[in-house]
Scaffold this motif. Structure first.
Motif, PDB file in Angstrom:
ATOM      1  N   ARG A   1       0.844  -1.203   0.000  1.00  0.00           N
ATOM      2  CA  ARG A   1       0.000   0.000   0.000  1.00  0.00           C
ATOM      3  C   ARG A   1       0.881   1.257   0.000  1.00  0.00           C
ATOM      4  O   ARG A   1       1.786   1.378   0.807  1.00  0.00           O
ATOM      5  CB  ARG A   1      -0.924   0.005   1.213  1.00  0.00           C
ATOM      6  CG  ARG A   1      -1.895  -1.171   1.257  1.00  0.00           C
ATOM      7  CD  ARG A   1      -2.729  -1.136   2.544  1.00  0.00           C
ATOM      8  NE  ARG A   1      -1.865  -1.191   3.722  1.00  0.00           N
ATOM      9  CZ  ARG A   1      -2.307  -0.975   4.966  1.00  0.00           C
ATOM     10  NH1 ARG A   1      -3.586  -0.683   5.184  1.00  0.00           N
ATOM     11  NH2 ARG A   1      -1.459  -1.045   5.992  1.00  0.00           N
ATOM     12  N   ILE A   2       0.583   2.158  -0.928  1.00  0.00           N
ATOM     13  CA  ILE A   2       1.405   3.364  -1.098  1.00  0.00           C
ATOM     14  C   ILE A   2       0.535   4.610  -0.937  1.00  0.00           C
ATOM     15  O   ILE A   2      -0.508   4.747  -1.584  1.00  0.00           O
ATOM     16  CB  ILE A   2       2.050   3.395  -2.498  1.00  0.00           C
ATOM     17  CG1 ILE A   2       2.864   2.131  -2.754  1.00  0.00           C
ATOM     18  CG2 ILE A   2       2.925   4.646  -2.645  1.00  0.00           C
ATOM     19  CD1 ILE A   2       3.318   1.987  -4.204  1.00  0.00           C
ATOM     20  N   LEU A   3       0.981   5.497  -0.060  1.00  0.00           N
ATOM     21  CA  LEU A   3       0.444   6.855  -0.036  1.00  0.00           C
ATOM     22  C   LEU A   3       1.446   7.718  -0.800  1.00  0.00           C
ATOM     23  O   LEU A   3       2.605   7.832  -0.400  1.00  0.00           O
ATOM     24  CB  LEU A   3       0.295   7.370   1.396  1.00  0.00           C
ATOM     25  CG  LEU A   3      -0.034   8.880   1.527  1.00  0.00           C
ATOM     26  CD1 LEU A   3      -1.361   9.222   0.845  1.00  0.00           C
ATOM     27  CD2 LEU A   3      -0.049   9.306   2.997  1.00  0.00           C
ATOM     28  N   TYR A   4       1.022   8.286  -1.910  1.00  0.00           N
ATOM     29  CA  TYR A   4       1.909   9.116  -2.715  1.00  0.00           C
ATOM     30  C   TYR A   4       1.475  10.572  -2.605  1.00  0.00           C
ATOM     31  O   TYR A   4       0.365  10.944  -3.019  1.00  0.00           O
ATOM     32  CB  TYR A   4       1.912   8.691  -4.180  1.00  0.00           C
ATOM     33  CG  TYR A   4       2.937   9.447  -4.995  1.00  0.00           C
ATOM     34  CD1 TYR A   4       4.267   9.069  -4.973  1.00  0.00           C
ATOM     35  CD2 TYR A   4       2.587  10.572  -5.743  1.00  0.00           C
ATOM     36  CE1 TYR A   4       5.225   9.769  -5.685  1.00  0.00           C
ATOM     37  CE2 TYR A   4       3.534  11.282  -6.463  1.00  0.00           C
ATOM     38  CZ  TYR A   4       4.852  10.875  -6.427  1.00  0.00           C
ATOM     39  OH  TYR A   4       5.796  11.585  -7.132  1.00  0.00           O
ATOM     40  N   ILE A   5       2.341  11.392  -2.039  1.00  0.00           N
ATOM     41  CA  ILE A   5       2.061  12.823  -1.903  1.00  0.00           C
ATOM     42  C   ILE A   5       2.793  13.546  -3.030  1.00  0.00           C
ATOM     43  O   ILE A   5       4.029  13.702  -3.004  1.00  0.00           O
ATOM     44  CB  ILE A   5       2.502  13.352  -0.524  1.00  0.00           C
ATOM     45  CG1 ILE A   5       1.845  12.534   0.597  1.00  0.00           C
ATOM     46  CG2 ILE A   5       2.128  14.830  -0.388  1.00  0.00           C
ATOM     47  CD1 ILE A   5       2.253  12.962   1.999  1.00  0.00           C
TER      48      ILE A   5
ATOM     49  N   LEU B   1      -1.784  15.754   5.323  1.00  0.00           N
ATOM     50  CA  LEU B   1      -2.201  14.608   4.517  1.00  0.00           C
ATOM     51  C   LEU B   1      -1.741  13.295   5.141  1.00  0.00           C
ATOM     52  O   LEU B   1      -2.436  12.274   5.058  1.00  0.00           O
ATOM     53  CB  LEU B   1      -1.633  14.747   3.096  1.00  0.00           C
ATOM     54  CG  LEU B   1      -2.260  15.864   2.252  1.00  0.00           C
ATOM     55  CD1 LEU B   1      -1.424  16.125   1.005  1.00  0.00           C
ATOM     56  CD2 LEU B   1      -3.694  15.497   1.864  1.00  0.00           C
ATOM     57  N   THR B   2      -0.595  13.314   5.781  1.00  0.00           N
ATOM     58  CA  THR B   2      -0.103  12.112   6.458  1.00  0.00           C
ATOM     59  C   THR B   2      -0.983  11.766   7.653  1.00  0.00           C
ATOM     60  O   THR B   2      -1.328  10.598   7.873  1.00  0.00           O
ATOM     61  CB  THR B   2       1.363  12.309   6.903  1.00  0.00           C
ATOM     62  OG1 THR B   2       2.164  12.580   5.752  1.00  0.00           O
ATOM     63  CG2 THR B   2       1.904  11.066   7.598  1.00  0.00           C
ATOM     64  N   PHE B   3      -1.350  12.766   8.421  1.00  0.00           N
ATOM     65  CA  PHE B   3      -2.286  12.528   9.529  1.00  0.00           C
ATOM     66  C   PHE B   3      -3.566  11.861   9.029  1.00  0.00           C
ATOM     67  O   PHE B   3      -4.124  10.969   9.661  1.00  0.00           O
ATOM     68  CB  PHE B   3      -2.653  13.852  10.223  1.00  0.00           C
ATOM     69  CG  PHE B   3      -1.613  14.368  11.167  1.00  0.00           C
ATOM     70  CD1 PHE B   3      -0.957  13.524  12.046  1.00  0.00           C
ATOM     71  CD2 PHE B   3      -1.290  15.721  11.186  1.00  0.00           C
ATOM     72  CE1 PHE B   3      -0.002  14.015  12.938  1.00  0.00           C
ATOM     73  CE2 PHE B   3      -0.338  16.215  12.058  1.00  0.00           C
ATOM     74  CZ  PHE B   3       0.313  15.363  12.935  1.00  0.00           C
ATOM     75  N   LYS B   4      -4.008  12.297   7.845  1.00  0.00           N
ATOM     76  CA  LYS B   4      -5.291  11.836   7.326  1.00  0.00           C
ATOM     77  C   LYS B   4      -5.225  10.444   6.713  1.00  0.00           C
ATOM     78  O   LYS B   4      -6.152   9.639   6.878  1.00  0.00           O
ATOM     79  CB  LYS B   4      -5.804  12.843   6.294  1.00  0.00           C
ATOM     80  CG  LYS B   4      -7.214  12.555   5.778  1.00  0.00           C
ATOM     81  CD  LYS B   4      -7.696  13.693   4.878  1.00  0.00           C
ATOM     82  CE  LYS B   4      -9.121  13.440   4.396  1.00  0.00           C
ATOM     83  NZ  LYS B   4      -9.595  14.563   3.535  1.00  0.00           N
TER      84      LYS B   4
ATOM     85  N   SER C   1       7.265  17.840 -14.001  1.00  0.00           N
ATOM     86  CA  SER C   1       7.978  16.773 -13.311  1.00  0.00           C
ATOM     87  C   SER C   1       7.026  15.865 -12.548  1.00  0.00           C
ATOM     88  O   SER C   1       7.252  14.654 -12.438  1.00  0.00           O
ATOM     89  CB  SER C   1       9.028  17.352 -12.357  1.00  0.00           C
ATOM     90  OG  SER C   1       8.440  18.137 -11.349  1.00  0.00           O
ATOM     91  N   THR C   2       5.941  16.419 -12.023  1.00  0.00           N
ATOM     92  CA  THR C   2       4.954  15.592 -11.314  1.00  0.00           C
ATOM     93  C   THR C   2       4.360  14.550 -12.241  1.00  0.00           C
ATOM     94  O   THR C   2       4.222  13.376 -11.877  1.00  0.00           O
ATOM     95  CB  THR C   2       3.835  16.468 -10.723  1.00  0.00           C
ATOM     96  OG1 THR C   2       4.386  17.294  -9.688  1.00  0.00           O
ATOM     97  CG2 THR C   2       2.721  15.617 -10.129  1.00  0.00           C
TER      98      THR C   2
ATOM     99  N   VAL D   1      -3.109   8.699  -4.285  1.00  0.00           N
ATOM    100  CA  VAL D   1      -2.382   9.882  -4.740  1.00  0.00           C
ATOM    101  C   VAL D   1      -3.090  11.136  -4.261  1.00  0.00           C
ATOM    102  O   VAL D   1      -4.284  11.333  -4.521  1.00  0.00           O
ATOM    103  CB  VAL D   1      -2.252   9.909  -6.279  1.00  0.00           C
ATOM    104  CG1 VAL D   1      -1.539  11.180  -6.733  1.00  0.00           C
ATOM    105  CG2 VAL D   1      -1.512   8.671  -6.773  1.00  0.00           C
ATOM    106  N   VAL D   2      -2.351  11.959  -3.524  1.00  0.00           N
ATOM    107  CA  VAL D   2      -2.873  13.247  -3.057  1.00  0.00           C
ATOM    108  C   VAL D   2      -1.835  14.317  -3.415  1.00  0.00           C
ATOM    109  O   VAL D   2      -0.668  14.008  -3.669  1.00  0.00           O
ATOM    110  CB  VAL D   2      -3.148  13.235  -1.541  1.00  0.00           C
ATOM    111  CG1 VAL D   2      -4.311  12.301  -1.213  1.00  0.00           C
ATOM    112  CG2 VAL D   2      -1.909  12.811  -0.757  1.00  0.00           C
TER     113      VAL D   2
END
Length: 329
Positions: free
Chosen positions: A186-190, A232-235, A198-199, A219-220
């Protein structure tokens, strides 16, 4: 005192022709050059070097177009490294480099920006941090009114070259290294900005991982902000095994949030800035050599000014863990 007028009379040519020969312009025959240079030698003429530096040889002046980001220490570091690399390379390549900040010209339309740059005797431009919503700069590129190099984008035409790292491969590599010895997929990508070139390329690398690991990343967008990444990490951190960030500053925000939550999840960044050494825990990141990118950009804009056509150029990157002792002075 011998003057340029005396040289012209001695060589039997116009004053403008002498000026062209002394300043290295094309379009003068070898025979005429020989006449002028012989006259210079016979008369002992010494050109006014200060005047020559300020002469109309505009193809030797380039603009370094950067974006200021208020209250963003990582961008301060990156811009300074860009400037150091570009200015030192400009000196080596005998180019006159002037700095133009995007904020001073952002309200201009294409016509006004073109007139402004030409009023500064600029014929080459290096653009750092171009985004898809920079419509005026994109029109400037399309116009081919200047020789342009874009850094960290992949736009090219006859008068425009690009210089960047392989963002897709770099993003793939750093996430895969971060998954070493980690169970789960599982990946959270910020990500940074949705408008960033570049994004988009980094997301291509993430897509390759999704295919290989048979997963779907969350992806956020954190807008390259430490604070946004923290929130976003908290969430979303609870539903991830690895947190990957599109910049080091966002990785620092994510790691700090995890430390406040008193949980451990591996985090990786992108950029290789010195601030990573002060994050509290070591993280994998992609180290970009910003000075080398700028030096390469100057080299390529010089080639464009000399008649080369635009092309895409890629330089290397490293996977590192920035350590505190490595940044001590």
């Amino acid at each position: 005192m011998v003057t340029i007028k005396d040289v012209a009379a001695e060589a039997g040519v116009a004053i403008s022709t002498v000026s062209k020969v002394l300043n290295g312009y094309d379009g003068v025959s070898p025979l005429t050059k020989e006449k002028v240079n012989s006259a210079v030698t016979r008369l002992g003429f010494t050109p006014n070097l200060v005047a020559a530096a300020l002469s109309s040889k505009r193809s030797k002046r380039i603009a370094l177009l950067l974006k200021l980001v208020v209250n963003n220490a990582s961008m301060d570091e990156i811009n300074m490294r860009y400037l150091f690399g570009a200015i030192s390379s400009a000196m080596d390549n005998r180019l006159d480099a002037v700095t133009v900040f995007h904020e001073t010209v952002r309200d201009m339309d294409e016509e006004a920006l073109t007139a402004y740059l030409k009023s500064q005797s600029i014929e080459g431009v290096i653009i750092f941090g171009l985004n898809r919503d920079d419509s005026v700069l994109l029109k400037l590129i399309d116009s081919e009114a200047f020789k342009i190099v874009v850094v960290d984008s992949v736009i090219t035409n006859r008068s425009t070259s690009s210089v960047a790292i392989d963002y897709a491969s770099a993003q793939y590599d750093v996430i895969m290294r971060t998954f070493e010895n980690i169970e789960g997929n599982r990946i959270l990508y910020i990500a940074g900005k949705d408008s960033s070139y570049s994004t988009a390329l980094k997301l291509e690398g993430l897509g390759r991982i999704e295919d290989e690991m048979k997963t779907k990343a969350k992806v956020v967008y954190g807008d390259y902000s430490e604070l946004a990444a923290r929130e976003l990490t908290f969430k979303y951190a609870g539903k991830s095994d690895v947190i990957a960030c599109g910049s080091d500053l966002m990785a620092i925000g994510a790691m700090r949030a995890l430390m406040e939550l008193d949980i451990f999840k591996p985090v990786c960044g992108f950029g290789g800035i010195k601030l990573m050494a002060y994050a509290g825990k070591q993280m994998n990141t992609v180290r970009q050599d910003f000075e080398a990118l700028a030096r390469e950009a100057v080299k390529r804009v010089r080639e464009l000014l000399e008649g080369a056509e635009g092309a895409s150029y890629t330089i290397g990157y490293d996977l590192v863990r920035v350590k505190y002792r490595d940044v001590l002075i």
